[in-house]
Write an enzyme that holds these catalytic residues in place. Structure first.
Site, PDB file in Angstrom:
ATOM      1  CB  CYS A  29       4.486  -5.505  16.787  1.00 15.23           C
ATOM      2  SG  CYS A  29       3.513  -4.018  16.778  1.00 15.23           S
ATOM      3  CG  HIS A  81       4.077  -1.664   2.306  1.00 16.73           C
ATOM      4  ND1 HIS A  81       2.784  -2.054   2.095  1.00 16.73           N
ATOM      5  CD2 HIS A  81       4.414  -2.132   3.525  1.00 16.73           C
ATOM      6  CE1 HIS A  81       2.353  -2.739   3.128  1.00 16.73           C
ATOM      7  NE2 HIS A  81       3.321  -2.803   4.029  1.00 16.73           N
ATOM      8  CB  CYS A  98       1.582  -6.913  19.630  1.00 18.24           C
ATOM      9  SG  CYS A  98       0.735  -6.341  18.134  1.00 18.24           S
ATOM     10  CG  HIS A 150      -0.978  -3.888  15.055  1.00 15.65           C
ATOM     11  ND1 HIS A 150       0.347  -3.778  15.417  1.00 15.65           N
ATOM     12  CD2 HIS A 150      -0.991  -4.199  13.735  1.00 15.65           C
ATOM     13  CE1 HIS A 150       1.111  -4.037  14.360  1.00 15.65           C
ATOM     14  NE2 HIS A 150       0.324  -4.282  13.333  1.00 15.65           N
ATOM     15  CB  CYS A 179      -0.254  -3.204  20.222  1.00 15.27           C
ATOM     16  SG  CYS A 179       0.609  -2.584  18.766  1.00 15.27           S
ATOM     17  CG  HIS A 222      -0.443  -0.072   2.529  1.00 16.04           C
ATOM     18  ND1 HIS A 222       0.344   0.935   3.033  1.00 16.04           N
ATOM     19  CD2 HIS A 222      -0.547  -0.987   3.525  1.00 16.04           C
ATOM     20  CE1 HIS A 222       0.689   0.658   4.277  1.00 16.04           C
ATOM     21  NE2 HIS A 222       0.176  -0.530   4.596  1.00 16.04           N
ATOM     22  CE  LYS A 227      -5.074  -7.798   5.006  1.00 15.18           C
ATOM     23  NZ  LYS A 227      -4.627  -9.073   4.568  1.00 15.18           N
TER      24      LYS A 227
HETATM   25  O1  ME8 Z   1       7.490  -4.334   9.890  1.00 11.23           O
HETATM   26  N1  ME8 Z   1       3.266   4.965   6.917  1.00 11.23           N
HETATM   27  O2  ME8 Z   1       6.978  -5.231   7.815  1.00 11.23           O
HETATM   28  P1  ME8 Z   1       5.688  -4.367   7.402  1.00 11.23           P
HETATM   29  C1  ME8 Z   1       4.568   4.934   6.587  1.00 11.23           C
HETATM   30  N2  ME8 Z   1       8.521  -7.260   8.254  1.00 11.23           N
HETATM   31  N3  ME8 Z   1       5.233   3.789   6.308  1.00 11.23           N
HETATM   32  C2  ME8 Z   1       4.552   2.644   6.366  1.00 11.23           C
HETATM   33  C3  ME8 Z   1       3.182   2.607   6.708  1.00 11.23           C
HETATM   34  C4  ME8 Z   1       2.540   3.857   6.982  1.00 11.23           C
HETATM   35  N4  ME8 Z   1       1.239   3.933   7.277  1.00 11.23           N
HETATM   36  N5  ME8 Z   1       2.771   1.325   6.675  1.00 11.23           N
HETATM   37  C5  ME8 Z   1       3.857   0.576   6.315  1.00 11.23           C
HETATM   38  C6  ME8 Z   1       7.661  -5.155   8.997  1.00 11.23           C
HETATM   39  N6  ME8 Z   1       4.929   1.371   6.121  1.00 11.23           N
HETATM   40  C7  ME8 Z   1       8.772  -6.173   9.111  1.00 11.23           C
HETATM   41  C8  ME8 Z   1      10.080  -5.497   8.789  1.00 11.23           C
HETATM   42  S1  ME8 Z   1      12.701  -5.543   8.335  1.00 11.23           S
HETATM   43  C9  ME8 Z   1      13.931  -6.608   8.608  1.00 11.23           C
HETATM   44  C10 ME8 Z   1      11.269  -6.400   8.834  1.00 11.23           C
HETATM   45  C11 ME8 Z   1       6.261   0.917   5.693  1.00 11.23           C
HETATM   46  O3  ME8 Z   1       5.148  -5.032   6.190  1.00 11.23           O
HETATM   47  C12 ME8 Z   1       7.366   1.450   6.597  1.00 11.23           C
HETATM   48  O4  ME8 Z   1       8.586   1.322   5.929  1.00 11.23           O
HETATM   49  O5  ME8 Z   1       4.788  -4.180   8.560  1.00 11.23           O
HETATM   50  C13 ME8 Z   1       7.294   0.480   7.752  1.00 11.23           C
HETATM   51  O6  ME8 Z   1       8.449   0.511   8.585  1.00 11.23           O
HETATM   52  C14 ME8 Z   1       7.155  -0.822   6.998  1.00 11.23           C
HETATM   53  O7  ME8 Z   1       6.318  -0.483   5.861  1.00 11.23           O
HETATM   54  C15 ME8 Z   1       6.542  -1.932   7.797  1.00 11.23           C
HETATM   55  O8  ME8 Z   1       6.324  -3.000   6.928  1.00 11.23           O
END
Ligand code: ME8
Length: 521
Positions: free
Chosen positions: A133, A25, A130, A150, A147, A22, A302
């Site tokens: 997270c 990301h 959580c 979430h 949390c 989204h 999501k």
């Molecule tokens: O945390 N605003 O994955 P994730 C800004 N797998 N950035 C956002 C966002 C938002 N509303 N939502 C997502 C994880 N992001 C782990 C990481 S790394 C070794 C493992 C972006 O799918 C932002 O970069 O939950 C955030 O840190 C990341 O997606 C979280 O992705």
């Protein structure tokens, strides 16, 4: 980035495969892509890494809900991430999956090393977990018992597990932060980590019993357990680099820059450096932390069901306008809100009326007055007034060309674009002040009109150069309309008056950003 390194690793987080990409990301991926393009254009060797995080409770539950095996589910969603980034022209060098065998081997090797060094022990533990997270929360970190990300109550989990002696690294982490004030930026997040480290750190539970969860990397020293996802996923940054760049890995690692949002600050700023210390590996160079994209009051996610999809935005408005909005609207480090109104305002104001209109105005006049053929500078002396007018455009671009790279190094994407737009505004003002459309009515002034338009076409080429890392397609489109090869930001611009060969003909105008009519939305 410290100094002017010749090699640099730039990473996005590895996104969980329980959700499709989204806007959130996309933001992190687009800023890293912009920086990767910028550094490459400066002649640096870049290793741009992105990928997917596929193990753990959360993914196992999502697969179950989707009625398939975790592996099949992860394959499907990981492919969606990769193809989305491909469709968005993200210039990543390597896409890592935590299910890749080289990554699994690396995780097991590091676990063996850390265990052999005596930094892992077995114990029983109960805590608030959580699943969103994938980590335990201390009471102090919960907000109203939930949390904060979430907005859900954590689960109480109690079992026997393996622990990493995180607490043993507290002082070394603090020392590193004090000795390296740029380790975490912006400063607000550094302070947040310093305050976290002001309290005693608890050791980190790094295993899950296979009786509860078997979707993970088995511990090399106990088959009845799989590795905790963070002790698995974080290692990708080093595993993929070693896999893809071999002997050169250490060189890139010296300038490893991670980009994340604040949601995963603690794992990156506390767990990860401690894991590297325990594994006897050097620390990454920098952690760069941005804020949240919100929808109204809530973080876009999501789990909250309020997301904007990048491919839908691309389809409706074009890729570069979406990139422009993300980069222009958020100040790195702070939160921003997405609204369609704000998007349409930026699109119509900055892109349609601004950049797009300037390009089409200049090319229209060049085509209308000179059939597209650029005119050689007039022989007669230019008046002092004309010289002064020309100098305003030169000065605006010179300033932008100096400031934009500096602002990019400092992650001020929004200010860098603002600066580029000041230069575009100087062109608009120049057109109003010199009024070529009026001068053309007087045949004796055609020489001057030719000069004005030549300068404006050169200015467009400068703009294409400035915009290349931010809006690569638009930059290439401007070059194409000017009938020149694509340009890179760092190429030194030719001296004014020498950018085009004599007899050069520019193309016909095409609308780059057709205005969005609100009532058609
Ligand atoms: O945390 N605003 O994955 P994730 C800004 N797998 N950035 C956002 C966002 C938002 N509303 N939502 C997502 C994880 N992001 C782990 C990481 S790394 C070794 C493992 C972006 O799918 C932002 O970069 O939950 C955030 O840190 C990341 O997606 C979280 O992705």
């Amino acid at each position: 980035m410290t100094g002017k390194p010749s090699t640099i690793e730039l990473t996005t987080p590895l996104y969980y495969v329980n959700a499709e990409p989204h806007l959130g990301h996309t933001y992190t991926t687009v800023i890293v892509d912009t920086l990767a393009r910028f550094h490459r254009s400066m002649g640096r060797e870049v290793f741009f890494l992105t990928g997917t995080d596929e193990h753990g409770d959360k993914i196992a539950r999502a697969a179950e809900a989707a009625g398939c095996e975790p592996r099949e589910y992860a394959d499907r969603v990981s492919d969606i991430f990769r193809s989305t980034w491909d469709e968005c022209s993200i210039s990543y060098d390597h896409f890592v999956r935590t299910t890749d065998s080289y990554h699994v081997d690396f995780v097991r090797e590091v676990l063996t090393r850390v265990n052999d060094a005596g930094d892992i022990y077995f114990d029983s533990y109960g805590g608030n977990y959580c699943t969103g997270c994938e980590r335990f929360y201390t009471d102090r970190e919960l907000v109203d018992g939930k949390c904060p990300d979430h907005e859900l109550e954590p689960e109480w989990i109690e079992e026997q597990n393996y622990f990493f002696k995180l607490s043993a690294y507290q002082q070394r982490l603090l020392d590193h932060l004090h000795d390296n004030p740029d380790f975490i930026r912006p400063e607000g997040y550094r302070n947040e980590v310093l305050s976290l480290l002001g309290e005693p750190l608890e050791d980190l539970c790094i295993s899950r019993p296979t009786s509860r969860l078997d979707w993970g990397i088995p511990l090399p020293f106990d088959d009845d357990y799989v590795t905790y996802v963070w002790f698995d996923a974080l290692l990708n940054y080093r595993a993929a680099l070693e896999f893809a760049r071999g002997d050169k890995a250490d060189k890139f690692w010296q300038n490893a820059n991670h980009f994340i949002a604040k949601d995963i600050l603690k794992p990156h700023a506390v767990f990860w450096p401690a894991m590297l210390m325990a594994a006897g590996l050097p620390l990454y160079d920098r952690l760069n932390v941005h804020g949240y994209w919100n929808m109204g009051e809530s973080k876009m996610s999501k789990s909250l069901g309020n997301v904007i999809r990048p491919l839908e935005m691309k389809e409706r408005f074009g890729l570069d306008s979406f990139r422009y909005f993300l980069l222009r609207e958020m100040s790195f480090g702070s939160d921003s809100s997405f609204t369609e109104d704000a998007f349409v305002r930026r699109f119509n104001g900055d892109l349609s009326n601004g950049l797009g209109n300037l390009v089409s105005r200049v090319l229209s006049m060049q085509n209308k007055y000179f059939d597209g053929l650029l005119q050689a500078p007039a022989d007669e002396d230019t008046s002092a007034e004309d010289t002064a007018a020309d100098a305003t455009v030169h000065a605006a671009f010179e300033k932008a060309e100096q400031r934009v790279p500096e602002l990019l190094e400092g992650l001020s994407f929004h200010l860098a674009l603002e600066e580029a737009w000041h230069a575009l505004a100087a062109c608009d003002k120049y057109i109003v002040d010199t009024a070529p459309f009026k001068l053309y009515k007087d045949e004796s002034k055609h020489g001057r009109v030719g000069e004005i338009l030549l300068l404006l076409c050169e200015a467009l080429l400068h703009a294409a150069r400035l915009l290349a890392p931010f809006m690569p397609d638009s930059s290439a489109a401007i070059s194409r309309l000017l009938n020149t090869e694509p340009v890179e930001m760092a190429e030194p611009p030719p001296a004014w008056g020498t950018a085009f060969e004599p007899g050069h003909r520019v193309g016909k105008p095409e609308p780059l950003f057709p205005r969005i009519e609100i009532d058609k939305q």
